[in-house]
Design a protein around this motif. Structure first.
Motif, short mmCIF file in Angstrom:
data_model
loop_
_atom_site.label_atom_id
_atom_site.label_comp_id
_atom_site.label_asym_id
_atom_site.label_seq_id
_atom_site.Cartn_x
_atom_site.Cartn_y
_atom_site.Cartn_z
N SER A 82 65.34 -10.26 21.37
CA SER A 82 66.24 -10.06 22.54
C SER A 82 65.92 -8.53 23.19
O SER A 82 66.02 -8.64 24.31
CB SER A 82 67.72 -10.20 22.15
OG SER A 82 68.10 -9.35 21.18
N THR A 83 65.61 -7.79 22.24
CA THR A 83 65.30 -6.38 22.68
C THR A 83 64.15 -6.23 24.00
O THR A 83 64.38 -5.76 24.78
CB THR A 83 65.16 -5.27 21.57
OG1 THR A 83 66.38 -5.03 20.84
CG2 THR A 83 64.74 -4.06 22.27
N LEU A 84 63.24 -7.10 23.52
CA LEU A 84 61.88 -7.04 24.37
C LEU A 84 62.40 -7.94 25.61
O LEU A 84 61.78 -7.55 26.79
CB LEU A 84 60.79 -8.06 23.63
CG LEU A 84 59.62 -7.94 24.40
CD1 LEU A 84 58.95 -6.43 24.56
CD2 LEU A 84 58.25 -8.90 23.45
N ILE A 85 62.97 -8.99 25.60
CA ILE A 85 63.59 -9.68 26.94
C ILE A 85 64.30 -9.05 27.60
O ILE A 85 64.18 -8.65 28.90
CB ILE A 85 64.22 -11.12 26.24
CG1 ILE A 85 63.22 -11.95 25.52
CG2 ILE A 85 64.73 -11.52 27.50
CD1 ILE A 85 63.90 -13.22 25.05
N HIS B 98 73.09 -0.78 17.08
CA HIS B 98 71.91 -0.85 17.35
C HIS B 98 71.69 -1.16 18.63
O HIS B 98 70.72 -0.56 19.45
CB HIS B 98 71.13 -1.88 16.61
CG HIS B 98 71.21 -1.70 15.06
ND1 HIS B 98 70.30 -0.61 14.48
CD2 HIS B 98 72.08 -2.15 14.03
CE1 HIS B 98 70.67 -0.63 13.20
NE2 HIS B 98 71.70 -1.40 12.97
N VAL B 99 72.49 -2.04 19.16
CA VAL B 99 72.28 -2.21 20.98
C VAL B 99 72.49 -0.92 21.78
O VAL B 99 71.77 -0.57 22.71
CB VAL B 99 73.21 -3.38 21.40
CG1 VAL B 99 73.55 -3.32 22.82
CG2 VAL B 99 72.90 -4.49 20.87
N GLN B 100 73.54 -0.18 21.26
CA GLN B 100 73.88 1.11 21.96
C GLN B 100 72.64 2.15 21.59
O GLN B 100 72.30 2.81 22.62
CB GLN B 100 75.05 1.71 21.31
CG GLN B 100 75.62 3.19 22.14
CD GLN B 100 75.95 2.70 23.32
OE1 GLN B 100 76.82 1.65 23.55
NE2 GLN B 100 75.31 3.29 24.51
N GLU B 101 72.12 2.28 20.41
CA GLU B 101 70.73 2.97 20.42
C GLU B 101 69.84 2.50 21.42
O GLU B 101 69.01 3.54 22.00
CB GLU B 101 70.13 2.79 18.91
CG GLU B 101 70.73 3.81 17.85
CD GLU B 101 70.14 3.68 16.53
OE1 GLU B 101 69.39 4.61 16.34
OE2 GLU B 101 70.14 2.66 16.02
N ILE B 102 69.46 1.28 21.52
CA ILE B 102 68.59 0.75 22.57
C ILE B 102 68.87 1.27 23.82
O ILE B 102 67.97 1.48 24.76
CB ILE B 102 68.48 -0.80 22.24
CG1 ILE B 102 67.70 -0.87 20.96
CG2 ILE B 102 67.57 -1.17 23.48
CD1 ILE B 102 67.90 -2.44 20.56
N GLY C 66 68.09 4.55 28.72
CA GLY C 66 68.91 5.35 29.64
C GLY C 66 69.68 4.14 30.65
O GLY C 66 69.35 3.09 30.65
N LEU C 67 70.43 5.11 31.55
CA LEU C 67 71.33 4.04 32.09
C LEU C 67 71.13 4.42 33.88
O LEU C 67 71.92 4.42 34.45
CB LEU C 67 72.87 4.51 32.15
CG LEU C 67 73.19 4.19 30.33
CD1 LEU C 67 74.54 4.63 30.30
CD2 LEU C 67 73.23 2.68 30.26
N THR D 66 64.81 -1.31 16.87
CA THR D 66 65.55 -2.99 16.62
C THR D 66 65.91 -3.14 15.16
O THR D 66 65.61 -2.44 14.35
CB THR D 66 64.29 -3.93 17.16
OG1 THR D 66 63.30 -3.89 16.12
CG2 THR D 66 63.85 -3.88 18.51
N HIS D 67 66.68 -4.10 15.16
CA HIS D 67 67.36 -4.20 13.75
C HIS D 67 67.32 -5.68 13.53
O HIS D 67 68.09 -6.59 14.32
CB HIS D 67 68.73 -3.86 13.68
CG HIS D 67 69.41 -3.90 12.29
ND1 HIS D 67 68.95 -3.02 11.21
CD2 HIS D 67 70.34 -4.75 11.92
CE1 HIS D 67 69.84 -3.36 10.11
NE2 HIS D 67 70.41 -4.57 10.60
#
Length: 199
Positions: free
Chosen positions: A29-32, A61-65, A70-71, A166-167
Motif C-alpha cells: 500500500s505504501t508503494l501504491i 508507521h503511516v505517520q512516518e511515511i 512531506g505535506l 514500511t512495516h
C-alpha cells in the motif's frame, strides 16, 4: 506513467477522478500511495488516503511515511482510523468494505499480493482476481503478483528509504519478529530480488 505499479487503471485517471487508497503502512500500500500521490499532483485529481483503525501500530508507521514524503500537495485528503470490524493481524478487509460502501470514489486502491510459490507457515487466504471481478471500483494492482515484484519496484524507482519505513510484522508494532508469515514473506521477496540482480 506508473502502470507497472498501478496497473491498467492508470489509463482511466483524469482530473475529475475521485480516487482513494487504503494505506496500512505495509510494503504494497505504501508503494501504491507513493505512485498515486505523484500522479494526483501532476494530474490534479482528488486523492483520499484512508488509514484503518488497529491495535498493531499501523497509524504510527503511516505517520512516518507521511512525514518522510512531506505535506506539500493540496490534492491529498487524509481520513484516519476507518472502522475495521474484526479485521486484525494485517487484514484490513473491514476497512475496505467501509470505504467501498461509502460510494464516494471512482476507484479504491489497496495492496494485495499473491502468496509466494513456496510454502510459508500461516499463509493467509488472499483475495483473487475472480473475487473482485464484480467490484469495479476496487483496484488491486498486485493481486496476481508476488511480493518480490513489489520490492523490485522500490529498487527501480530508488525508493529504498521509503521501503525502510514500511512495516509488515503482525506480531510486534516496531521492527519485525522474523517468524510471522508477513516477515517471512518480506524476507523471501528481498532474497529473490537480490538473487535476480546478481545473475
Amino acid at each position: 506513467m506508473f502502470e507497472d505499479i498501478l496497473g491498467h487503471t492508470v489509463r482511466s485517471l483524469h482530473p475529475r477522478s475521485k480516487v482513494a487508497v487504503m494505506l496500512s503502512g505495509g510494503v504494497d500500500s505504501t508503494l501504491i500511495y507513493w505512485a498515486l500521490r505523484a500522479l494526483s499532483t501532476a494530474m490534479r485529481f482528488e486523492l483520499t488516503t484512508y488509514t484503518v483503525e488497529d491495535r498493531s501500530g499501523y497509524d504510527a508507521h503511516v505517520q512516518e511515511i507521511r512525514d518522510f514524503l512531506g505535506l506539500s500537495m493540496k490534492w491529498d485528503t487524509w481520513v484516519q482510523n476507518v472502522p475495521n470490524g474484526d479485521g486484525w493481524d494485517g487484514n484490513i478487509d473491514g476497512g475496505i468494505k467501509t470505504v467501498l460502501m461509502s460510494m464516494k470514489h471512482d476507484y479504491v486502491f489497496t495492496g494485495v499480493t499473491a502468496n509466494p510459490p513456496v510454502e510459508l507457515p500461516n499463509a493467509p487466504v488472499r483475495m483473487t482476481r475472480d473475487q473482485i471481478r464484480n467490484i469495479p471500483t476496487l483496484v488491486c494492482p498486485f493481486i496476481e503478483r508476488t511480493k518480490d515484484y513489489v520490492y523490485s519496484r522500490y529498487i527501480k524507482y530508488e525508493l529504498q528509504r521509503l521501503y525502510s519505513l514500511t512495516h509488515s510484522c503482525t506480531n510486534q508494532p516496531v521492527g519485525g519478529c522474523g517468524h510471522c508469515f508477513q516477515c517471512l514473506e518480506k524476507h523471501w521477496a528481498e532474497e529473490q530480488v537480490t538473487m535476480t540482480n546478481r545473475s
